[in-house]
Design a protein around this motif. Sequence first.
Motif, PDB file in Angstrom:
ATOM      1  N   ASN A 167      30.403  45.199 -40.130  1.00 12.00           N
ATOM      2  CA  ASN A 167      30.868  44.213 -41.112  1.00 12.00           C
ATOM      3  C   ASN A 167      31.258  42.882 -40.466  1.00 12.00           C
ATOM      4  OD1 ASN A 167      30.567  46.125 -43.237  1.00 12.00           O
ATOM      5  ND2 ASN A 167      32.514  47.041 -42.609  1.00 12.00           N
ATOM      6  N   MET A 168      30.492  42.464 -39.481  1.00  9.93           N
ATOM      7  CA  MET A 168      30.722  41.191 -38.806  1.00  9.93           C
ATOM      8  C   MET A 168      30.448  40.057 -39.795  1.00  9.93           C
ATOM      9  SD  MET A 168      28.683  39.779 -35.460  1.00  9.93           S
ATOM     10  CE  MET A 168      27.110  39.855 -36.280  1.00  9.93           C
ATOM     11  N   THR A 169      31.381  39.098 -39.853  1.00  7.90           N
ATOM     12  CA  THR A 169      31.172  37.954 -40.741  1.00  7.90           C
ATOM     13  C   THR A 169      30.601  36.751 -39.990  1.00  7.90           C
ATOM     14  OG1 THR A 169      33.457  37.231 -40.452  1.00  7.90           O
ATOM     15  CG2 THR A 169      32.992  38.637 -42.348  1.00  7.90           C
ATOM     16  N   MET A 170      30.864  36.692 -38.659  1.00 10.51           N
ATOM     17  CA  MET A 170      30.379  35.562 -37.885  1.00 10.51           C
ATOM     18  C   MET A 170      30.323  35.922 -36.410  1.00 10.51           C
ATOM     19  SD  MET A 170      31.704  31.616 -38.067  1.00 10.51           S
ATOM     20  CE  MET A 170      33.234  31.815 -37.186  1.00 10.51           C
ATOM     21  N   LEU A 186      25.645  28.538 -30.142  1.00 12.64           N
ATOM     22  CA  LEU A 186      24.798  29.258 -31.096  1.00 12.64           C
ATOM     23  C   LEU A 186      25.740  29.935 -32.075  1.00 12.64           C
ATOM     24  CD1 LEU A 186      22.250  31.170 -28.820  1.00 12.64           C
ATOM     25  CD2 LEU A 186      21.828  29.109 -30.135  1.00 12.64           C
ATOM     26  N   GLY A 187      25.420  29.861 -33.351  1.00  3.11           N
ATOM     27  CA  GLY A 187      26.287  30.481 -34.347  1.00  3.11           C
ATOM     28  C   GLY A 187      25.493  31.274 -35.364  1.00  3.11           C
ATOM     29  N   TYR A 188      26.156  32.282 -35.938  1.00  5.33           N
ATOM     30  CA  TYR A 188      25.565  33.081 -37.004  1.00  5.33           C
ATOM     31  C   TYR A 188      26.634  33.354 -38.057  1.00  5.33           C
ATOM     32  CZ  TYR A 188      24.095  37.112 -39.675  1.00  5.33           C
ATOM     33  OH  TYR A 188      23.812  37.950 -40.719  1.00  5.33           O
ATOM     34  N   ARG A 189      26.276  33.113 -39.341  1.00  4.41           N
ATOM     35  CA  ARG A 189      27.170  33.422 -40.466  1.00  4.41           C
ATOM     36  C   ARG A 189      26.501  34.463 -41.338  1.00  4.41           C
ATOM     37  NH1 ARG A 189      29.900  28.470 -43.537  1.00  4.41           N
ATOM     38  NH2 ARG A 189      30.195  30.234 -44.930  1.00  4.41           N
ATOM     39  N   ALA A 190      27.178  35.604 -41.490  1.00  6.08           N
ATOM     40  CA  ALA A 190      26.605  36.716 -42.250  1.00  6.08           C
ATOM     41  C   ALA A 190      26.539  36.410 -43.741  1.00  6.08           C
ATOM     42  CB  ALA A 190      27.412  37.985 -42.014  1.00  6.08           C
ATOM     43  N   ASP A 191      27.553  35.721 -44.315  1.00  4.18           N
ATOM     44  CA  ASP A 191      27.571  35.461 -45.759  1.00  4.18           C
ATOM     45  C   ASP A 191      26.389  34.599 -46.208  1.00  4.18           C
ATOM     46  OD1 ASP A 191      28.544  33.185 -44.504  1.00  4.18           O
ATOM     47  OD2 ASP A 191      30.023  32.743 -46.077  1.00  4.18           O
ATOM     48  N   GLN A 192      25.859  33.777 -45.314  1.00  5.13           N
ATOM     49  CA  GLN A 192      24.701  32.940 -45.629  1.00  5.13           C
ATOM     50  C   GLN A 192      23.437  33.402 -44.889  1.00  5.13           C
ATOM     51  OE1 GLN A 192      25.767  28.891 -44.713  1.00  5.13           O
ATOM     52  NE2 GLN A 192      27.431  28.842 -46.223  1.00  5.13           N
ATOM     53  N   PRO A 234      20.733  38.216 -34.687  1.00  3.44           N
ATOM     54  CA  PRO A 234      22.189  38.220 -34.490  1.00  3.44           C
ATOM     55  C   PRO A 234      22.942  39.059 -35.511  1.00  3.44           C
ATOM     56  CG  PRO A 234      21.441  36.079 -35.288  1.00  3.44           C
ATOM     57  CD  PRO A 234      20.217  36.877 -34.980  1.00  3.44           C
ATOM     58  N   ASP A 235      22.357  39.329 -36.682  1.00  3.17           N
ATOM     59  CA  ASP A 235      23.039  40.179 -37.668  1.00  3.17           C
ATOM     60  C   ASP A 235      23.098  41.627 -37.188  1.00  3.17           C
ATOM     61  OD1 ASP A 235      20.239  40.269 -37.979  1.00  3.17           O
ATOM     62  OD2 ASP A 235      20.433  41.049 -40.025  1.00  3.17           O
ATOM     63  N   ARG A 236      22.184  42.005 -36.306  1.00  4.15           N
ATOM     64  CA  ARG A 236      22.168  43.368 -35.774  1.00  4.15           C
ATOM     65  C   ARG A 236      22.769  43.453 -34.375  1.00  4.15           C
ATOM     66  NH1 ARG A 236      16.126  45.295 -37.440  1.00  4.15           N
ATOM     67  NH2 ARG A 236      16.454  45.205 -39.686  1.00  4.15           N
ATOM     68  N   VAL A 263      33.692  37.679 -35.379  1.00  7.95           N
ATOM     69  CA  VAL A 263      34.743  37.669 -36.405  1.00  7.95           C
ATOM     70  C   VAL A 263      34.487  38.814 -37.380  1.00  7.95           C
ATOM     71  CG1 VAL A 263      35.826  36.335 -38.261  1.00  7.95           C
ATOM     72  CG2 VAL A 263      34.992  35.168 -36.204  1.00  7.95           C
ATOM     73  N   VAL A 264      35.516  39.660 -37.547  1.00  8.35           N
ATOM     74  CA  VAL A 264      35.502  40.751 -38.524  1.00  8.35           C
ATOM     75  C   VAL A 264      36.837  40.728 -39.250  1.00  8.35           C
ATOM     76  CG1 VAL A 264      33.875  42.231 -37.271  1.00  8.35           C
ATOM     77  CG2 VAL A 264      36.299  42.394 -36.776  1.00  8.35           C
ATOM     78  N   ALA A 265      36.973  41.548 -40.295  1.00  4.72           N
ATOM     79  CA  ALA A 265      38.216  41.570 -41.085  1.00  4.72           C
ATOM     80  C   ALA A 265      39.428  41.915 -40.226  1.00  4.72           C
ATOM     81  CB  ALA A 265      38.086  42.562 -42.239  1.00  4.72           C
ATOM     82  N   GLU A 266      39.226  42.719 -39.170  1.00  3.95           N
ATOM     83  CA  GLU A 266      40.341  43.138 -38.322  1.00  3.95           C
ATOM     84  C   GLU A 266      40.775  42.058 -37.332  1.00  3.95           C
ATOM     85  OE1 GLU A 266      37.428  44.970 -38.481  1.00  3.95           O
ATOM     86  OE2 GLU A 266      38.165  46.330 -40.030  1.00  3.95           O
ATOM     87  N   GLY A 267      39.978  41.004 -37.196  1.00  2.12           N
ATOM     88  CA  GLY A 267      40.342  39.933 -36.268  1.00  2.12           C
ATOM     89  C   GLY A 267      39.144  39.375 -35.519  1.00  2.12           C
ATOM     90  N   ASN A 268      39.453  38.560 -34.537  1.00  8.33           N
ATOM     91  CA  ASN A 268      38.422  37.931 -33.718  1.00  8.33           C
ATOM     92  C   ASN A 268      38.386  38.611 -32.352  1.00  8.33           C
ATOM     93  OD1 ASN A 268      38.624  36.264 -35.921  1.00  8.33           O
ATOM     94  ND2 ASN A 268      38.786  34.378 -34.748  1.00  8.33           N
ATOM     95  N   PHE A 269      37.171  38.860 -31.848  1.00  6.70           N
ATOM     96  CA  PHE A 269      36.996  39.532 -30.570  1.00  6.70           C
ATOM     97  C   PHE A 269      36.186  38.632 -29.652  1.00  6.70           C
ATOM     98  CE2 PHE A 269      37.781  42.715 -33.745  1.00  6.70           C
ATOM     99  CZ  PHE A 269      38.654  43.596 -33.120  1.00  6.70           C
ATOM    100  N   HIS A 270      36.710  38.403 -28.444  1.00 10.06           N
ATOM    101  CA  HIS A 270      36.075  37.502 -27.487  1.00 10.06           C
ATOM    102  C   HIS A 270      35.551  38.266 -26.270  1.00 10.06           C
ATOM    103  CE1 HIS A 270      38.793  34.823 -29.713  1.00 10.06           C
ATOM    104  NE2 HIS A 270      37.903  33.881 -29.452  1.00 10.06           N
TER     105      HIS A 270
END
Length: 174
Positions: A14-17, A32-38, A56-58, A80-87
């Motif tokens: 469920n990654m959003t970005m 480089l960026g990826y947005r799941a909602d779009q 990148p969605d996979r 970025v996921v609902a639980e927070g950001n992971f670096h």
Amino acid sequence: VGNSCVLICSHKPNMTMATWKINPKVGGPCSLGYRADQNKTDRTNCSESINWKSRPDRDPTLEIRQVGRAHEGRYTCEVVVAEGNFHTSYHLTVLVPPRMTLYCDDQGNPVCEAAAGKPAAQISWVLENNSTPKEEGHDDGTVTVLSKFTAYSTNVTTCIVSHLAGNWSKSIAC
């Protein structure tokens, strides 16, 4: 130098970005960026050799094709996921294998050279001698190492160049 490099950024359900921020030692930053909602990807100032390894969605893994010295620097992935950001961060250092040459000087002494390697190579001889290698740094960060074999009464001499990118040996009779 010249190989491909893969930098893994862990995929989360469920990654959003996902974003890669790249700060090379030389030149300006790129991203480089990826947005799941779009279902949309974006790239800013990145060369064609830097891209997503697959979709990148996979899998937000980054691939650098034909790695060169200009790719050295800091690479940071943020998911970025609902639980927070992971670096995940990497510091990329590019190894440059030296060019090895072995020749006889004007006095008939074998001279071994490991030119323009990064980091500096190590030079050794099959038979021990009292040579102290000399290093010369270059503006591009590479180093040339020169060693002269000074033992006596040997016909064939073998030089060994050791480097993080590999090991080489050559023999010569002066």
